[in-house]
Design an enzyme around this catalytic site. Structure first.
Site, PDB file in Angstrom:
ATOM      1  N   GLU A   1       0.829  -1.214   0.000  1.00 22.04           N
ATOM      2  CA  GLU A   1       0.000   0.000   0.000  1.00 22.04           C
ATOM      3  C   GLU A   1       0.863   1.263   0.000  1.00 22.04           C
ATOM      4  O   GLU A   1       0.535   2.237  -0.663  1.00 22.04           O
ATOM      5  CB  GLU A   1      -0.937   0.005   1.221  1.00 22.04           C
ATOM      6  CG  GLU A   1      -2.080  -0.975   1.127  1.00 22.04           C
ATOM      7  CD  GLU A   1      -2.970  -0.723  -0.085  1.00 22.04           C
ATOM      8  OE1 GLU A   1      -3.248   0.443  -0.387  1.00 22.04           O
ATOM      9  OE2 GLU A   1      -3.350  -1.697  -0.743  1.00 22.04           O
TER      10      GLU A   1
ATOM     11  N   CYS B   1     -12.339   3.100 -14.836  1.00 23.94           N
ATOM     12  CA  CYS B   1     -12.740   4.510 -14.699  1.00 23.94           C
ATOM     13  C   CYS B   1     -11.473   5.360 -14.674  1.00 23.94           C
ATOM     14  O   CYS B   1     -11.153   6.002 -13.679  1.00 23.94           O
ATOM     15  CB  CYS B   1     -13.569   4.698 -13.425  1.00 23.94           C
ATOM     16  SG  CYS B   1     -14.423   6.286 -13.376  1.00 23.94           S
TER      17      CYS B   1
ATOM     18  N   CYS C   1     -16.370   3.350 -20.068  1.00 20.37           N
ATOM     19  CA  CYS C   1     -17.728   3.150 -19.552  1.00 20.37           C
ATOM     20  C   CYS C   1     -18.396   1.926 -20.179  1.00 20.37           C
ATOM     21  O   CYS C   1     -19.233   1.279 -19.546  1.00 20.37           O
ATOM     22  CB  CYS C   1     -18.577   4.393 -19.797  1.00 20.37           C
ATOM     23  SG  CYS C   1     -17.869   5.875 -19.059  1.00 20.37           S
TER      24      CYS C   1
ATOM     25  N   CYS D   1     -17.880  -0.964 -17.942  1.00 21.79           N
ATOM     26  CA  CYS D   1     -17.943  -0.666 -16.509  1.00 21.79           C
ATOM     27  C   CYS D   1     -19.194  -1.287 -15.882  1.00 21.79           C
ATOM     28  O   CYS D   1     -20.308  -1.086 -16.375  1.00 21.79           O
ATOM     29  CB  CYS D   1     -17.961   0.845 -16.291  1.00 21.79           C
ATOM     30  SG  CYS D   1     -18.087   1.264 -14.547  1.00 21.79           S
TER      31      CYS D   1
ATOM     32  N   CYS E   1     -24.517   5.148 -13.059  1.00 24.83           N
ATOM     33  CA  CYS E   1     -23.493   6.193 -12.978  1.00 24.83           C
ATOM     34  C   CYS E   1     -24.026   7.560 -13.423  1.00 24.83           C
ATOM     35  O   CYS E   1     -24.514   7.716 -14.544  1.00 24.83           O
ATOM     36  CB  CYS E   1     -22.300   5.803 -13.836  1.00 24.83           C
ATOM     37  SG  CYS E   1     -21.018   7.077 -13.852  1.00 24.83           S
TER      38      CYS E   1
HETATM   39  S1  SF4 Z   1     -19.685   4.390 -16.068  1.00 20.44           S
HETATM   40 FE1  SF4 Z   1     -19.135   5.918 -14.518  1.00 20.44          FE
HETATM   41  S2  SF4 Z   1     -17.948   4.816 -12.983  1.00 20.44           S
HETATM   42 FE2  SF4 Z   1     -18.012   3.567 -14.836  1.00 20.44          FE
HETATM   43  S3  SF4 Z   1     -16.184   4.099 -16.016  1.00 20.44           S
HETATM   44 FE3  SF4 Z   1     -17.842   5.393 -16.744  1.00 20.44          FE
HETATM   45  S4  SF4 Z   1     -17.672   7.254 -15.524  1.00 20.44           S
HETATM   46 FE4  SF4 Z   1     -16.499   5.678 -14.451  1.00 20.44          FE
END
Ligand code: SF4
Length: 363
Positions: A43, A202, A209, A212, A218
């Site tokens: 970390e 992200c 996205c 994601c 989102c």
């Molecule tokens: S959907 Fe939202 S959380 Fe996912 S990558 Fe895109 S901006 Fe980031």
């Protein structure tokens, strides 16, 4: 459509956790252990540093210092070569101080809660929570730079993230997410999932996205505002500082001086540094050297968090017999072979690498 005020939190941790188990990273050298020492080391190394850079450092460090006790027993100068090139050297000094503190005040056992871990030198709330989540499964939220990006975008939290009010809003949201999560939540997978999402999906410049798992809820995706979040800091020019460095060689060795233990590159070996070329010339004269023979090498700039350092290196070959020493303290002659193992800051190593590769060979 989700917005900043009503974005659901209920399925957030479950979605992140399931995605991590399916598609997150599972083969990093510090995964698969519950040893808080190894987790702590990873970390700290990962703060401000890319995973790919950390892997080699992490492995070498643990080979040399396999336990907290081994680290505590070492002197700081034995530790620094294992950090040289990673940057942000206060991290290594704090790590060493922490190891000694754990041996003295905690009977050599790593503290067992994030609140206790956060009392150690150089460990903030988020790092303490990450260590506790991975080592003990503790239910405490993290909020590092990657996670801030995911949260600001997903929950539509505007405002510069370093501002106290924004930071508080982020922590409050992170707490609320965990409060609403089921007791069975796998904290290690959730915490790793946030880190993985922030660094592999992200991303800062171009969030992916399309792949994601949080896309359905989102805020930034729904509103097309990914590029506005996190809110950019007002642009501020970094102050610049100039210095001159003396690259003094003698019979295939180069002169290094130890940096003071605090400040930039604290405790590392570096080239003798002067405010400018004029000061370098008088420093040479103090050592009985003829500065007019010094040759200017290509300059380079190194960017620190708070300023930019412009370095002007000057090369000088000293032809005195090896028994004579320059009259200054805390200096050593290091042979070309030994330079590879010396604890040098990255720009100094770059200067010396350039020297070794120059035509005709100066080393
Ligand atoms: S959907 Fe939202 S959380 Fe996912 S990558 Fe895109 S901006 Fe980031």
């Amino acid at each position: 459509m989700p917005n900043a005020s009503n974005t659901p939190v209920s399925d957030f941790p479950g979605t992140v956790t399931e995605w991590q188990k399916r598609e997150g990273r599972h083969h990093l050298p510090w995964q698969g252990t519950r040893d808080p020492y190894c987790i702590w080391l990873s970390e700290i190394m990962l703060q401000q540093t890319q995973v790919t850079t950390v892997i080699g450092y992490y492995t070498r460090f643990l080979e040399r210092f396999p336990t907290i006790q081994a680290l505590a027993q070492a002197e700081q100068e034995e530790v620094m070569p294992y950090w040289a090139g990673l940057g942000y050297y206060a991290r290594a000094r704090n790590l060493h101080r922490c190891a000694r503190e754990i041996c003295q005040n905690w009977s050599g056992r790593f503290p067992g809660t994030s609140a206790e871990i956060a009392t150690l030198p150089g460990i903030g709330r988020s790092t303490a929570a990450a260590i506790a989540a991975f080592a003990y499964g503790e239910r405490s939220p993290i909020m590092d730079g990657n996670v801030k990006r995911v949260f600001t975008r997903h929950f539509g939290i505007f405002g510069v993230t370093s501002a106290r009010v924004t930071e508080q809003a982020l922590w409050d949201k992170a707490d609320a997410v965990l409060t609403d999560a089921p007791p069975s939540l796998d904290m290690a997978a959730y915490t790793q999932g946030l880190m993985d999402l922030g660094s592999t999906v992200c991303m800062r410049g171009k969030p992916a996205c399309g792949r994601c798992p949080l896309q359905h809820s989102c805020y930034a995706y729904a509103e097309g505002r990914q590029s506005e979040l996190p809110s950019p800091k007002p642009r501020k020019e970094k102050p610049e500082r100039d210095c001159a460095m003396l690259v003094l060689t003698r019979g295939g060795a180069v002169l290094l001086e130890r940096r003071p233990s605090t400040g930039i590159w604290g405790g590392l070996w570096s080239l003798p540094e002067f405010p400018d070329a004029e000061a370098l010339a008088s420093g040479c004269a103090d050592m009985g050297l003829d500065a007019s023979l010094a040759q200017r090498m290509g300059g380079l700039a190194h960017v620190f968090t708070h300023f930019k350092l412009n370095i002007e290196p000057w090369y000088l070959e000293w032809d005195a017999p090896e028994t004579e020493e320059p009259t200054c303290e805390d200096h050593i002659w290091v042979s070309k072979q030994d330079l590879a193992n010396a604890a040098l800051p990255a720009p100094v190593r770059k200067i010396l690498d350039g020297l070794a590769g120059s035509e005709p060979m100066l080393f």
